[in-house]
Motif scaffolding. Sequence first.
Motif, PDB file in Angstrom:
ATOM      1  N   LEU A 168      29.575  38.119   8.688  1.00  0.00           N
ATOM      2  CA  LEU A 168      28.744  37.678   8.924  1.00  0.00           C
ATOM      3  C   LEU A 168      27.807  37.836   8.806  1.00  0.00           C
ATOM      4  O   LEU A 168      27.125  39.337   8.655  1.00  0.00           O
ATOM      5  CB  LEU A 168      28.285  37.747  10.696  1.00  0.00           C
ATOM      6  CG  LEU A 168      29.450  37.727  11.355  1.00  0.00           C
ATOM      7  CD1 LEU A 168      30.105  37.909  12.736  1.00  0.00           C
ATOM      8  CD2 LEU A 168      29.928  36.008  11.574  1.00  0.00           C
ATOM      9  N   LEU A 169      26.133  36.877   7.715  1.00  0.00           N
ATOM     10  CA  LEU A 169      25.348  37.035   7.229  1.00  0.00           C
ATOM     11  C   LEU A 169      24.781  36.126   8.612  1.00  0.00           C
ATOM     12  O   LEU A 169      24.770  35.534   9.495  1.00  0.00           O
ATOM     13  CB  LEU A 169      25.099  36.317   6.210  1.00  0.00           C
ATOM     14  CG  LEU A 169      23.785  36.217   5.452  1.00  0.00           C
ATOM     15  CD1 LEU A 169      22.932  37.153   5.515  1.00  0.00           C
ATOM     16  CD2 LEU A 169      23.582  34.682   4.574  1.00  0.00           C
TER      17      LEU A 169
ATOM     18  N   PHE B  46      33.601  29.685   6.008  1.00  0.00           N
ATOM     19  CA  PHE B  46      32.592  30.356   5.985  1.00  0.00           C
ATOM     20  C   PHE B  46      32.189  29.011   6.453  1.00  0.00           C
ATOM     21  O   PHE B  46      32.461  28.126   6.841  1.00  0.00           O
ATOM     22  CB  PHE B  46      31.943  30.293   4.475  1.00  0.00           C
ATOM     23  CG  PHE B  46      32.163  28.728   3.481  1.00  0.00           C
ATOM     24  CD1 PHE B  46      31.228  28.144   4.126  1.00  0.00           C
ATOM     25  CD2 PHE B  46      32.770  28.741   3.346  1.00  0.00           C
ATOM     26  CE1 PHE B  46      30.493  27.280   3.051  1.00  0.00           C
ATOM     27  CE2 PHE B  46      32.973  27.804   1.853  1.00  0.00           C
ATOM     28  CZ  PHE B  46      31.166  26.824   1.941  1.00  0.00           C
ATOM     29  N   GLY B  47      30.681  29.117   7.053  1.00  0.00           N
ATOM     30  CA  GLY B  47      30.138  28.068   7.555  1.00  0.00           C
ATOM     31  C   GLY B  47      29.072  28.675   9.200  1.00  0.00           C
ATOM     32  O   GLY B  47      28.727  30.346   9.450  1.00  0.00           O
ATOM     33  N   HIS B  48      28.909  27.978   9.350  1.00  0.00           N
ATOM     34  CA  HIS B  48      27.342  28.169  10.259  1.00  0.00           C
ATOM     35  C   HIS B  48      28.218  28.521  12.221  1.00  0.00           C
ATOM     36  O   HIS B  48      28.301  28.053  13.408  1.00  0.00           O
ATOM     37  CB  HIS B  48      26.805  26.571  10.934  1.00  0.00           C
ATOM     38  CG  HIS B  48      26.372  26.250   9.215  1.00  0.00           C
ATOM     39  ND1 HIS B  48      26.173  26.640   8.256  1.00  0.00           N
ATOM     40  CD2 HIS B  48      26.438  24.819   8.908  1.00  0.00           C
ATOM     41  CE1 HIS B  48      25.795  25.692   7.030  1.00  0.00           C
ATOM     42  NE2 HIS B  48      25.933  24.763   7.791  1.00  0.00           N
ATOM     43  N   ALA B  49      28.934  29.777  11.959  1.00  0.00           N
ATOM     44  CA  ALA B  49      29.234  30.279  13.097  1.00  0.00           C
ATOM     45  C   ALA B  49      29.000  30.658  14.827  1.00  0.00           C
ATOM     46  O   ALA B  49      29.518  30.343  15.666  1.00  0.00           O
ATOM     47  CB  ALA B  49      29.673  31.634  12.802  1.00  0.00           C
ATOM     48  N   LEU B  50      27.568  30.087  14.432  1.00  0.00           N
ATOM     49  CA  LEU B  50      26.766  30.414  15.730  1.00  0.00           C
ATOM     50  C   LEU B  50      27.157  28.933  16.696  1.00  0.00           C
ATOM     51  O   LEU B  50      26.983  28.947  17.139  1.00  0.00           O
ATOM     52  CB  LEU B  50      25.174  30.588  15.445  1.00  0.00           C
ATOM     53  CG  LEU B  50      24.682  31.025  16.292  1.00  0.00           C
ATOM     54  CD1 LEU B  50      25.279  32.440  17.393  1.00  0.00           C
ATOM     55  CD2 LEU B  50      23.388  31.453  16.503  1.00  0.00           C
ATOM     56  N   GLU B  51      27.220  27.521  15.591  1.00  0.00           N
ATOM     57  CA  GLU B  51      27.567  27.009  16.482  1.00  0.00           C
ATOM     58  C   GLU B  51      28.876  26.210  15.508  1.00  0.00           C
ATOM     59  O   GLU B  51      28.794  25.134  16.273  1.00  0.00           O
ATOM     60  CB  GLU B  51      26.596  25.168  15.328  1.00  0.00           C
ATOM     61  CG  GLU B  51      24.539  25.846  15.603  1.00  0.00           C
ATOM     62  CD  GLU B  51      23.970  25.940  16.008  1.00  0.00           C
ATOM     63  OE1 GLU B  51      24.437  24.847  17.673  1.00  0.00           O
ATOM     64  OE2 GLU B  51      23.366  26.190  16.780  1.00  0.00           O
ATOM     65  N   GLY B  52      29.535  26.869  16.179  1.00  0.00           N
ATOM     66  CA  GLY B  52      31.395  26.746  15.652  1.00  0.00           C
ATOM     67  C   GLY B  52      31.077  26.083  14.445  1.00  0.00           C
ATOM     68  O   GLY B  52      32.437  24.923  14.753  1.00  0.00           O
TER      69      GLY B  52
ATOM     70  N   GLU C  35      26.158  33.302   9.249  1.00  0.00           N
ATOM     71  CA  GLU C  35      27.146  32.532   8.852  1.00  0.00           C
ATOM     72  C   GLU C  35      28.436  33.425   9.017  1.00  0.00           C
ATOM     73  O   GLU C  35      27.941  34.192   8.756  1.00  0.00           O
ATOM     74  CB  GLU C  35      26.557  32.168   7.353  1.00  0.00           C
ATOM     75  CG  GLU C  35      25.026  31.368   7.415  1.00  0.00           C
ATOM     76  CD  GLU C  35      25.802  30.081   7.564  1.00  0.00           C
ATOM     77  OE1 GLU C  35      26.877  29.994   7.175  1.00  0.00           O
ATOM     78  OE2 GLU C  35      25.088  29.352   8.988  1.00  0.00           O
ATOM     79  N   LEU C  36      29.197  32.526   8.575  1.00  0.00           N
ATOM     80  CA  LEU C  36      30.802  33.260   8.694  1.00  0.00           C
ATOM     81  C   LEU C  36      31.052  33.491   7.869  1.00  0.00           C
ATOM     82  O   LEU C  36      31.306  32.418   6.303  1.00  0.00           O
ATOM     83  CB  LEU C  36      31.661  32.802   9.440  1.00  0.00           C
ATOM     84  CG  LEU C  36      33.037  33.566   9.776  1.00  0.00           C
ATOM     85  CD1 LEU C  36      33.479  33.804  11.310  1.00  0.00           C
ATOM     86  CD2 LEU C  36      33.793  32.733   9.226  1.00  0.00           C
ATOM     87  N   MET C  37      31.936  34.706   6.530  1.00  0.00           N
ATOM     88  CA  MET C  37      32.980  34.135   5.182  1.00  0.00           C
ATOM     89  C   MET C  37      33.833  35.205   5.750  1.00  0.00           C
ATOM     90  O   MET C  37      33.680  36.527   5.791  1.00  0.00           O
ATOM     91  CB  MET C  37      31.883  34.862   4.767  1.00  0.00           C
ATOM     92  CG  MET C  37      30.445  34.211   3.887  1.00  0.00           C
ATOM     93  SD  MET C  37      29.462  35.151   2.423  1.00  0.00           S
ATOM     94  CE  MET C  37      28.409  35.712   3.748  1.00  0.00           C
ATOM     95  N   ASP C  38      35.367  34.658   4.930  1.00  0.00           N
ATOM     96  CA  ASP C  38      36.828  35.307   4.922  1.00  0.00           C
ATOM     97  C   ASP C  38      36.483  35.985   4.224  1.00  0.00           C
ATOM     98  O   ASP C  38      35.790  36.220   3.434  1.00  0.00           O
ATOM     99  CB  ASP C  38      37.875  34.683   6.186  1.00  0.00           C
ATOM    100  CG  ASP C  38      37.949  33.438   4.857  1.00  0.00           C
ATOM    101  OD1 ASP C  38      36.905  33.195   3.810  1.00  0.00           O
ATOM    102  OD2 ASP C  38      38.980  32.431   5.674  1.00  0.00           O
TER     103      ASP C  38
END
Length: 946
Positions: free
Chosen positions: A336-337, A435-441, A306-309
Amino acid sequence: MLDSKYQKFFDEISLKISKDKIFTDKLHTLAYGTDASFYRLIPKIVIKTDNAKEVQDIIELANSMNLSITFRAGGTSLSGQAISDSILVITSRNFSNFKIASDASYISLEPALTGAQANGLLARYSKKIGPDPASINAAMIGGIAANNASGMCCGISQNSYKTLKSMKLIFADGTKLDTACEESKNEFRKTHADFLKDLKSFSDDTKNNEELRAKIEKKFKIKNTCGYSINALIDFEDEFEILQHLIIGSEGTLAFIEEITYYTVEDLKDKASALIYFKDMKEACTAVTKLKLARDSKQIVVDAVELMDRAALRSIENDPVMPKFIKDFDDEVTALLIETRAISDDQLNIQITQIEELLKEFSVVRDIYFTKDEQEYTLYWKIRKGLFPAVGAVRVTGTTVIIEDVAYPIECLAEATLELQGLFQKYGYSEALIFGHALEGNFHFVFTQDFSDTKEVKRYDDLMNEVVNSVAVKYQGSLKAEHGTGRNMAAFIEVEWGLDAYIMMKKIKSLFDPKGLLNPGVIINDDKEAHLKNLKTLPATNEIVDKCIECGFCEPTCPSNELTLTPRQRIVINREISRLESIGNHKEAKEYKKLYQYDGIETCATCSLCSTACPVKIDTGSLTKHLRAEQLTPGAKSIANFVANNFSATLKGVRFGLHSANFMHKVLGTPSMETFTKTMRDLSGKRVPKWSTYMPKGTNVNLNFEQQVKDKKVVYFPSCISRSMGVNDMSKEEKELFDVTIELLQKADYQIIFPQNLSNLCCGMPFSSKGFNEAAHTKSSELEEALLNASEFGEYPILCDTSPCTKKMMESFSHKLSIYEPIEFALTFLTKDLEFTPIDEAITIHTTCSSRKMGLEDKFKKLAQLCSTNVIIPADVKCCGFAGDRGFNFPELNDSALRYLKKQTNGAKMAFSTSKTCEIGLSEKSGLDYNSIFYLINRVTKAKNL
């Protein structure tokens, strides 16, 4: 006033569905018509349905009258797909049957179960459902499937589409289909032969269109909920598989989901998470790309990223659970979490090392640290799940929070995300966060918007058009990754998909819903400005609740959620009253206030459990107390002050009333007593309190008992409830709580100290809950002074035998005293002083609202397990709804709150809690004799031989 066609519908449907579940008044249509999106439509009619037969009746009648209908589950949807200006059909919380396969490989769920409830049912099998949206505690299964909601860990491999086994559906013409039943499918083949033939031709045409097929394959390699799930047309040959997979993500525009059966997935218990801080967005996105490629090639095991700017971190950096050093980060830092799960702790350690090795090349501003501590990583994920609502706490009051939901191909993640940030700057959205589910873009971007200004609406439109071009055209991404198309992106489907795909989607809609009556305007909408219409504003009403963005996370915890209104709905109505008053429409505001009195004020338990579910701790119970205080007359305040100043006499009156009721019960017998009291209550217009067979007898406390001077001392404050209410006639217990507590404390070798003037002391809660703040302050101050003196200004611990009173004392006292309620006191002191021998009998416990808010839920379970080897905890019982004396005056609140209690405590022989008034309602609704946990502790303990 309904127009003729809706009046006719109302008249006819009322013959099949109880009128108390059908709403046409302005209060309920507004309140129930609200969802979590930034759009608003007010339905003409709202119907709460308990079962599929009711839904079928509604659909058939609406179809015959050409009236549109929209289906609603939990109302946590964010894109405007669960609102209507016609007929809104809400699945009530009673629409919640389920069945688990013998090997737990699949689970069948009706639409009103929440995702969290489904996972709770599967937990004992170490299984869960695949979808895991951030709103899983509030989002219901019907909505999760209808939106193909995914979430943190499920990606595209474990979403509803990929884990679907079968469905029970109701179509636009009222036809029912069970895709797991051959008989049902055969009947459907007979009645809908042309339908299946057309569906097969759609599939064949799509498979034969090489360009379209290639586009579908590419676009569904990433998360995509924009438009229909047309990947079903190329993924399957069987018409029923195509059909049911098209329903996933269709947002109620094709059919109603009566039941869905999911294949379950493993819920690995060995987990570790790390919150890793990178120097900037580019570095974090590049790390994500490397993690994704390594995972796909099976070099590492990573379950979520999970990304958080920096803006996202800034919105939560003041949360007490977040590290203080976050505030010192510069403006580019991005977090990144990361979570990894394993089949064993040894394997987990290997996976952690592999991830750490892979990330060594990247610039981080803090050392990488993975935690396996469940409490620690659960807090991280709770913060992440609450990011969207948390933005509401930092927005300008009156503005709306916008959340968009896009996905990029992983190879262009960094470039595309930096371009997105550039668009925010270009259009002046400096507060926007990502923010969001970065692994899935898959990223969510959030910003605030004032929809009351036409210039601001134009700015929003310009931004969205550039975002659409960047995401869908330039980077070939998804405009909606997991939140569904809704009204938000319906205007842009053709831009993303192209003409061939859009035409196919329109054909699908026409095939399933030829009259266009199911959720019109959602997914298929030729209005290119649909995203700019019916925008919702959030006017100020009271600073207690002004930060609410109407997400609905609070609703499952509310005891009145199936009886009247939820916290979200109470806030909606108060906002409308304030809006009307601000424009001078006092007449309509007064009408709302009159309608709101029962639903909003009288049946609010003021338990404040909503604040525990709210990511920004909004307490609608406090709003209700504020409104009650506003309604008080000077005469009522004078009476409250008189009662407060003559409290000992008041308690004598309570005891006399309880003795009198008990005497009448003995004379008349239970059946006659029930008939008599019910008649009196009915004749009085519900002003006479309800009598219960579990009504306690009157009691008093005797402070004259023998005790010796001891080194260990404790101040015991028996609450006014336990000083006046004793055991009930149905109870097998012979001793009163006060006597049991004294016995227990003496067994533990304590000298017991009582505060002076005990008969007049009260924590103030009976007054504050009704809005009598002056009287409440008076009693609280008196008690604080008495306890200060009794405890030698905090030298000795203070025990109160009632949890709600304890919490009130902690909140109100200005001095820091060591105050304990029964659970905390037992775990802190009695476990050291006494030897526990657990019994084998099955028991059940109820954690009061106050105990939950004090963080004692898990501690109560731990204490109960010290006392019994078989502890039953009802999963769906939160607040009991008794709310002090409200259970006597509004017993329907208690009934509704405890509607699952008897079933979920089946098998228990004894029952325990920490509040006498709660125990009255709990006993009546379960048939068990609830008593203080001190009774059980006293039974299973003996003094330690030191």
